[in-house]
Design a protein around this motif. Structure first.
Motif: not given
Length: 320
Positions: A30-36, A38-44, A48-50, A63-69
């Motif tokens: 489990f890791t955080q969602p990809d984030r924008p 660099g200058r192009g704001k591309n998702l990175k 840990v995911k890599v 986005k939130k680990i504490k949900t029922s899902e």
């Protein structure tokens, strides 16, 4: 052992790799969602995911680990233990109680010292002579759980946060493997945290500015504590300037070209009192700081001497 791993930045990667190399069955990361970025704001993706994808481990990014899902997903994965290393999300009581062998955290300090999000930065910025890694059985508090194992390392007066970060990241992987080994053997004893505690909050812009009225030793600790991220800053002639390397100045230093230079100097904090081959001497509120390496906004890092010469700087000018 059947494990779920939770982590996000590069600090967590050695622990993940250690688990796989140690023969543990990591059934999900489990890791955080990809984030924008660099200058192009591309998702990175996170580091840990890599690493997890390289290792062939399924990756989950709620986005939130504490949900029922999220909780239901963890129940399906059915780990013996959940390993948490700089994940960036708070686990609920339901999650903490889910694995039979508990949730184990690798924290980059000698708990109870420097609980919180930026323990390495603050240990260096406060001029600590030692820090280390702690494995901890997690509870609902902020880094307040019972201690499993600790390992200590020295901090030299020149070490940067980046250097200590890399050392502790590698150390954390080894300590985690030892923790799980003793846990499986039944020889691991969790002990409550005792002693003085303090907090290592996330860094803000207010922590980065250089206040030249402070002691030279304190400013040196701040500068190396913010290297390589986010960097201590000051201004010169209104130009923003990152300060990357420094050293408190001593008249007894043998490598300095001080012949003919008066040792009694009256100057205001932030005032440049001399330029040496090894950097700029700057008056502080208590003592003199040698500025060695700087980086103007939008430019590469360079020696402080080259920066000063390039601006045709004059002795007596001030950093603000």
């Amino acid at each position: 052992m059947r494990l779920v791993f939770m982590g996000t930045p590069d600090f967590a990667v050695p622990s993940l790799r250690a688990l796989v190399n140690g023969g543990h069955d990591v059934v999900g990361v489990f890791t955080q969602p990809d984030r924008p970025a660099g200058r192009g704001k591309n998702l990175k993706p996170s580091q840990v995911k890599v690493a997890a994808e390289e290792l062939g481990i399924p990756v989950f990014q709620p986005k939130k680990i504490k949900t029922s899902e999220g909780i239901q997903l963890l129940r399906v994965l059915a780990p013996d233990s959940i390993i948490v290393v700089a994940y960036g999300q708070i686990l609920s009581k339901d999650i903490l109680q889910l694995p039979p062998k508990g949730c184990i955290n690798v924290h980059a300090s000698l708990l109870p010292a420097y609980r919180g999000a930026a323990p390495i930065h603050w240990a260096v910025m406060k001029g600590e002579s030692h820090t280390g890694v702690t494995t901890m059985l997690m509870d609902e508090g902020l880094d307040t759980g019972d201690i499993l194992l600790k390992q200590e390392v020295p901090i030299s007066n020149e070490a940067t946060t980046g250097e200590i970060h890399d050392e502790l990241a590698a150390l954390g992987g080894g300590l985690l493997i030892e923790t799980l080994r003793e846990l499986e053997m039944g020889s691991l004893i969790a002990t409550p945290q005792i002693g003085e505690s303090n907090y290592a909050p996330l860094l803000k812009r207010e922590h980065e500015g250089v206040d030249w009225s402070r002691k030279a030793t304190e400013l040196h600790d701040q500068i190396r504590g913010l290297n390589p991220w986010p960097g201590a800053f000051s201004t010169f002639r209104g130009e923003n300037l990152k300060i990357w390397r420094s050293m408190p100045f001593s008249w007894s230093d043998k490598d300095l070209e001080t012949e003919g230079f008066a040792r009694e100097v009256t100057a205001e904090p932030g005032q440049i009192i001399e330029m040496l081959g090894t950097g700029l001497l700057v008056q502080t509120g208590n003592g003199i700081l040698r500025i060695i390496e700087v980086q103007p906004a939008g430019k590469r890092a360079m020696s402080a001497r080259d920066f000063f010469n390039g601006r045709h700087g004059q002795i007596g000018e001030k950093f603000n």
